[in-house]
Design a protein around this motif. Structure first.
Motif, PDB file in Angstrom:
ATOM      1  N   THR B  14       0.844  -1.197   0.000  1.00 38.26           N
ATOM      2  CA  THR B  14       0.000   0.000   0.000  1.00 38.26           C
ATOM      3  C   THR B  14       0.879   1.248   0.000  1.00 38.26           C
ATOM      4  OG1 THR B  14      -1.775  -1.110   1.236  1.00 38.26           O
ATOM      5  CG2 THR B  14      -1.758   1.314   1.288  1.00 38.26           C
ATOM      6  N   GLU B  15       0.629   2.138  -0.976  1.00 38.97           N
ATOM      7  CA  GLU B  15       1.448   3.349  -1.060  1.00 38.97           C
ATOM      8  C   GLU B  15       0.811   4.490  -0.279  1.00 38.97           C
ATOM      9  OE1 GLU B  15       2.716   4.484  -4.947  1.00 38.97           O
ATOM     10  OE2 GLU B  15       3.370   2.441  -5.450  1.00 38.97           O
ATOM     11  N   LEU B  16       1.660   5.254   0.402  1.00 41.52           N
ATOM     12  CA  LEU B  16       1.204   6.453   1.098  1.00 41.52           C
ATOM     13  C   LEU B  16       1.288   7.623   0.117  1.00 41.52           C
ATOM     14  CD1 LEU B  16       2.157   4.419   3.326  1.00 41.52           C
ATOM     15  CD2 LEU B  16       2.775   6.399   4.709  1.00 41.52           C
ATOM     16  N   PRO B  17       0.452   8.659   0.282  1.00 41.94           N
ATOM     17  CA  PRO B  17       0.567   9.812  -0.617  1.00 41.94           C
ATOM     18  C   PRO B  17       1.964  10.448  -0.510  1.00 41.94           C
ATOM     19  CG  PRO B  17      -1.498   9.893   0.605  1.00 41.94           C
ATOM     20  CD  PRO B  17      -0.674   8.787   1.216  1.00 41.94           C
ATOM     21  N   ALA B  18       2.659  10.557  -1.647  1.00 44.92           N
ATOM     22  CA  ALA B  18       4.004  11.143  -1.671  1.00 44.92           C
ATOM     23  C   ALA B  18       3.902  12.656  -1.488  1.00 44.92           C
ATOM     24  CB  ALA B  18       4.693  10.817  -2.992  1.00 44.92           C
ATOM     25  N   GLN B  19       4.981  13.255  -0.991  1.00 46.47           N
ATOM     26  CA  GLN B  19       4.993  14.710  -0.812  1.00 46.47           C
ATOM     27  C   GLN B  19       6.368  15.257  -1.169  1.00 46.47           C
ATOM     28  OE1 GLN B  19       3.123  16.591   2.638  1.00 46.47           O
ATOM     29  NE2 GLN B  19       2.548  14.583   3.418  1.00 46.47           N
ATOM     30  N   THR B  20       6.406  16.547  -1.518  1.00 44.68           N
ATOM     31  CA  THR B  20       7.681  17.224  -1.721  1.00 44.68           C
ATOM     32  C   THR B  20       7.776  18.385  -0.737  1.00 44.68           C
ATOM     33  OG1 THR B  20       6.757  18.683  -3.402  1.00 44.68           O
ATOM     34  CG2 THR B  20       7.788  16.655  -4.177  1.00 44.68           C
ATOM     35  N   PHE B  21       8.980  18.606  -0.227  1.00 45.94           N
ATOM     36  CA  PHE B  21       9.198  19.640   0.777  1.00 45.94           C
ATOM     37  C   PHE B  21      10.312  20.579   0.312  1.00 45.94           C
ATOM     38  CE2 PHE B  21       7.841  15.702   2.877  1.00 45.94           C
ATOM     39  CZ  PHE B  21       6.679  16.145   3.478  1.00 45.94           C
ATOM     40  N   PRO B  22       9.996  21.855   0.105  1.00 48.87           N
ATOM     41  CA  PRO B  22      11.030  22.810  -0.299  1.00 48.87           C
ATOM     42  C   PRO B  22      11.914  23.211   0.886  1.00 48.87           C
ATOM     43  CG  PRO B  22       8.903  23.923  -0.111  1.00 48.87           C
ATOM     44  CD  PRO B  22       8.667  22.472   0.218  1.00 48.87           C
ATOM     45  N   VAL B  23      13.174  23.462   0.621  1.00 48.32           N
ATOM     46  CA  VAL B  23      14.127  23.901   1.648  1.00 48.32           C
ATOM     47  C   VAL B  23      14.918  25.075   1.099  1.00 48.32           C
ATOM     48  CG1 VAL B  23      15.852  23.132   3.308  1.00 48.32           C
ATOM     49  CG2 VAL B  23      14.575  21.433   1.996  1.00 48.32           C
ATOM     50  N   THR B  24      14.870  26.205   1.767  1.00 45.63           N
ATOM     51  CA  THR B  24      15.705  27.343   1.380  1.00 45.63           C
ATOM     52  C   THR B  24      16.642  27.658   2.543  1.00 45.63           C
ATOM     53  OG1 THR B  24      14.211  28.994   2.305  1.00 45.63           O
ATOM     54  CG2 THR B  24      13.787  28.308   0.033  1.00 45.63           C
ATOM     55  N   ARG B  25      17.541  28.625   2.315  1.00 46.01           N
ATOM     56  CA  ARG B  25      18.437  29.046   3.393  1.00 46.01           C
ATOM     57  C   ARG B  25      17.617  29.545   4.588  1.00 46.01           C
ATOM     58  NH1 ARG B  25      23.718  30.150   1.608  1.00 46.01           N
ATOM     59  NH2 ARG B  25      24.223  28.519   0.113  1.00 46.01           N
ATOM     60  N   ALA B  26      16.524  30.241   4.292  1.00 48.12           N
ATOM     61  CA  ALA B  26      15.687  30.755   5.382  1.00 48.12           C
ATOM     62  C   ALA B  26      15.112  29.608   6.216  1.00 48.12           C
ATOM     63  CB  ALA B  26      14.561  31.620   4.820  1.00 48.12           C
ATOM     64  N   THR B  27      14.732  28.517   5.527  1.00 51.03           N
ATOM     65  CA  THR B  27      14.216  27.338   6.239  1.00 51.03           C
ATOM     66  C   THR B  27      15.260  26.823   7.232  1.00 51.03           C
ATOM     67  OG1 THR B  27      13.229  26.721   4.101  1.00 51.03           O
ATOM     68  CG2 THR B  27      13.085  25.110   5.883  1.00 51.03           C
ATOM     69  N   LEU B  28      16.516  26.791   6.772  1.00 46.26           N
ATOM     70  CA  LEU B  28      17.579  26.229   7.604  1.00 46.26           C
ATOM     71  C   LEU B  28      17.898  27.118   8.804  1.00 46.26           C
ATOM     72  CD1 LEU B  28      20.022  24.777   4.931  1.00 46.26           C
ATOM     73  CD2 LEU B  28      18.112  23.675   6.107  1.00 46.26           C
ATOM     74  N   VAL B  29      17.856  28.433   8.587  1.00 47.96           N
ATOM     75  CA  VAL B  29      18.100  29.358   9.696  1.00 47.96           C
ATOM     76  C   VAL B  29      17.011  29.190  10.754  1.00 47.96           C
ATOM     77  CG1 VAL B  29      18.141  31.799  10.343  1.00 47.96           C
ATOM     78  CG2 VAL B  29      19.383  31.022   8.314  1.00 47.96           C
ATOM     79  N   ARG B  30      15.788  29.050  10.268  1.00 42.82           N
ATOM     80  CA  ARG B  30      14.668  28.863  11.172  1.00 42.82           C
ATOM     81  C   ARG B  30      14.780  27.535  11.934  1.00 42.82           C
ATOM     82  NH1 ARG B  30       8.581  30.456   9.417  1.00 42.82           N
ATOM     83  NH2 ARG B  30       7.795  30.595  11.524  1.00 42.82           N
ATOM     84  N   TYR B  31      15.164  26.483  11.207  1.00 42.66           N
ATOM     85  CA  TYR B  31      15.312  25.184  11.865  1.00 42.66           C
ATOM     86  C   TYR B  31      16.456  25.212  12.877  1.00 42.66           C
ATOM     87  CZ  TYR B  31      15.685  20.297  12.925  1.00 42.66           C
ATOM     88  OH  TYR B  31      15.738  19.120  13.626  1.00 42.66           O
ATOM     89  N   ALA B  32      17.528  25.924  12.527  1.00 43.84           N
ATOM     90  CA  ALA B  32      18.658  26.034  13.465  1.00 43.84           C
ATOM     91  C   ALA B  32      18.168  26.643  14.781  1.00 43.84           C
ATOM     92  CB  ALA B  32      19.774  26.892  12.853  1.00 43.84           C
ATOM     93  N   GLY B  33      17.388  27.700  14.672  1.00 44.90           N
ATOM     94  CA  GLY B  33      16.886  28.362  15.876  1.00 44.90           C
ATOM     95  C   GLY B  33      15.954  27.469  16.683  1.00 44.90           C
ATOM     96  N   ALA B  34      15.051  26.783  16.001  1.00 48.20           N
ATOM     97  CA  ALA B  34      14.062  25.962  16.700  1.00 48.20           C
ATOM     98  C   ALA B  34      14.691  24.726  17.333  1.00 48.20           C
ATOM     99  CB  ALA B  34      12.945  25.554  15.737  1.00 48.20           C
ATOM    100  N   SER B  35      15.718  24.171  16.672  1.00 44.91           N
ATOM    101  CA  SER B  35      16.312  22.924  17.165  1.00 44.91           C
ATOM    102  C   SER B  35      17.522  23.160  18.050  1.00 44.91           C
ATOM    103  CB  SER B  35      16.754  22.061  15.972  1.00 44.91           C
ATOM    104  OG  SER B  35      17.850  22.683  15.298  1.00 44.91           O
ATOM    105  N   GLY B  36      18.113  24.359  17.950  1.00 39.60           N
ATOM    106  CA  GLY B  36      19.327  24.628  18.727  1.00 39.60           C
ATOM    107  C   GLY B  36      20.595  24.110  18.068  1.00 39.60           C
ATOM    108  N   ASP B  37      20.482  23.630  16.811  1.00 38.28           N
ATOM    109  CA  ASP B  37      21.671  23.146  16.098  1.00 38.28           C
ATOM    110  C   ASP B  37      22.214  24.271  15.209  1.00 38.28           C
ATOM    111  OD1 ASP B  37      23.594  22.053  14.450  1.00 38.28           O
ATOM    112  OD2 ASP B  37      22.444  20.230  13.994  1.00 38.28           O
ATOM    113  N   PHE B  38      23.232  24.964  15.717  1.00 39.59           N
ATOM    114  CA  PHE B  38      23.781  26.131  15.015  1.00 39.59           C
ATOM    115  C   PHE B  38      25.088  25.821  14.286  1.00 39.59           C
ATOM    116  CE2 PHE B  38      21.027  27.927  18.313  1.00 39.59           C
ATOM    117  CZ  PHE B  38      20.233  28.752  17.524  1.00 39.59           C
TER     118      PHE B  38
END
Lengths: 151, 144
Positions: B14-38
């Motif tokens: 059974t296949e699950l619905p596939a998805q695509t996720f965009p990643v920009t530099r802004a995404t990474l800066v935001r993730y760094a802040g939220a996760s604490g991985d700088f």
């Protein structure tokens, strides 16, 4: 230099409790772009059977990785952190992390291997709540690349 | 835990619905802040190149977080995930332009594990720029 095998099985003292805040969960969910209501809306979370908003599955890594710092920075172990990359990551959940949890982590060195000059370190982080109940275990494999190896 | 997908309605394959996720530099800066991985390899191009990377790369844990959304969106209850593991095989390279990178994730039920616990194993495939970025990417999920 290969890491000392005698560290296998060594456990480090439990960390001070980390209190999971609902706004921290929201910030994390927004950072991964996930609009699932269970992360931000307590009513929606309760409708799914959770007592409060829950955290996305990988949220707990921030807590377990900080705890793994005890191992990584243990001067007696002597891991060169500047050469470390994250190899594998796995979580085994008893229940999802949720707002209000006060979580402690106990880190244990599960395995130390040396392959082609790389040091491979497996760390297990057991996460418990304030009542001492198990919440999740994080298995983290770190690879310290051999000196002089790029990428 | 209230998954919206019933154990009885799925089978191996059974296949699950596939998805695509965009990643920009802004995404990474935001993730760094939220996760604490700088770690600067996730936001500083000069540093990334000095340590031998082609460019800034996404946090492996960011890619891991995106990939499992295919599973949590499918079940409807993120708390239905009882196990989730990945191997970080290739970095997601994120150029400093308007496009950034895209992570493409597909998944299918690999096996029904336990009729009592109603658990299934889902195998995920995550690629970026045609490269497989996660290996051994598997989740165990408790269905309704």
């Amino acid at each position: 230099m290969a890491l000392d095998q005698s560290f296998v099985g060594r456990s480090y003292p439990a960390t001070a409790p980390y209190e999971v805040g609902r706004e921290k969960i929201r910030e994390f969910a927004e950072a991964i772009g996930d609009p699932a209501p269970a992360y931000t809306d307590a009513e929606a979370a309760r409708a799914l059977g959770h007592p409060d908003v829950i955290a996305p599955p990988t949220f707990v890594f921030s807590i377990t990785f900080r705890a793994a710092g005890q191992v990584v920075e243990d001067p007696q172990l002597g891991l060169d952190y500047s050469r470390v990359v994250h190899g594998d990551q796995k979580f085994v959940y008893t229940r999802p992390v949720r707002a209000g949890d006060r979580l402690t982590v106990t880190s244990t060195i599960e395995a130390i291997k040396s392959m082609a000059g790389n040091d491979i370190l497996d760390i297990r982080g057991e996460v418990h709540d304030e009542a001492g109940e198990h919440v999740v275990t994080a298995f983290t494999k770190l690879v310290a690349r051999a000196a002089g190896q790029e990428g | 835990m209230t998954a919206k997908i019933s154990y009885d309605d799925v089978e191996a394959g059974t296949e699950l619905p596939a998805q695509t996720f965009p990643v920009t530099r802004a995404t990474l800066v935001r993730y760094a802040g939220a996760s604490g991985d700088f770690n600067p390899i996730h936001w500083n191009e000069k540093f990334a190149k000095e340590v031998g990377l082609p460019d800034v790369i996404a946090h492996g844990m960011f890619t891991m977080a995106e990939a499992v959304r295919v599973v949590t969106d499918w079940t409807g209850d993120p708390g239905a995930v009882v196990e989730y593991g990945v191997r970080f095989t290739k970095p997601v390279v994120v150029p400093n332009d308007d496009e950034g990178a895209v992570i493409e994730v597909s998944a299918k039920v690999a096996a029904k594990l336990d009729d009592q616990a109603r658990t299934v194993r889902v195998d995920l495939t995550a690629t970026s720029a045609g490269q497989k970025v996660l290996g051994m990417s598997r989740a165990v999920v408790r269905l309704a």
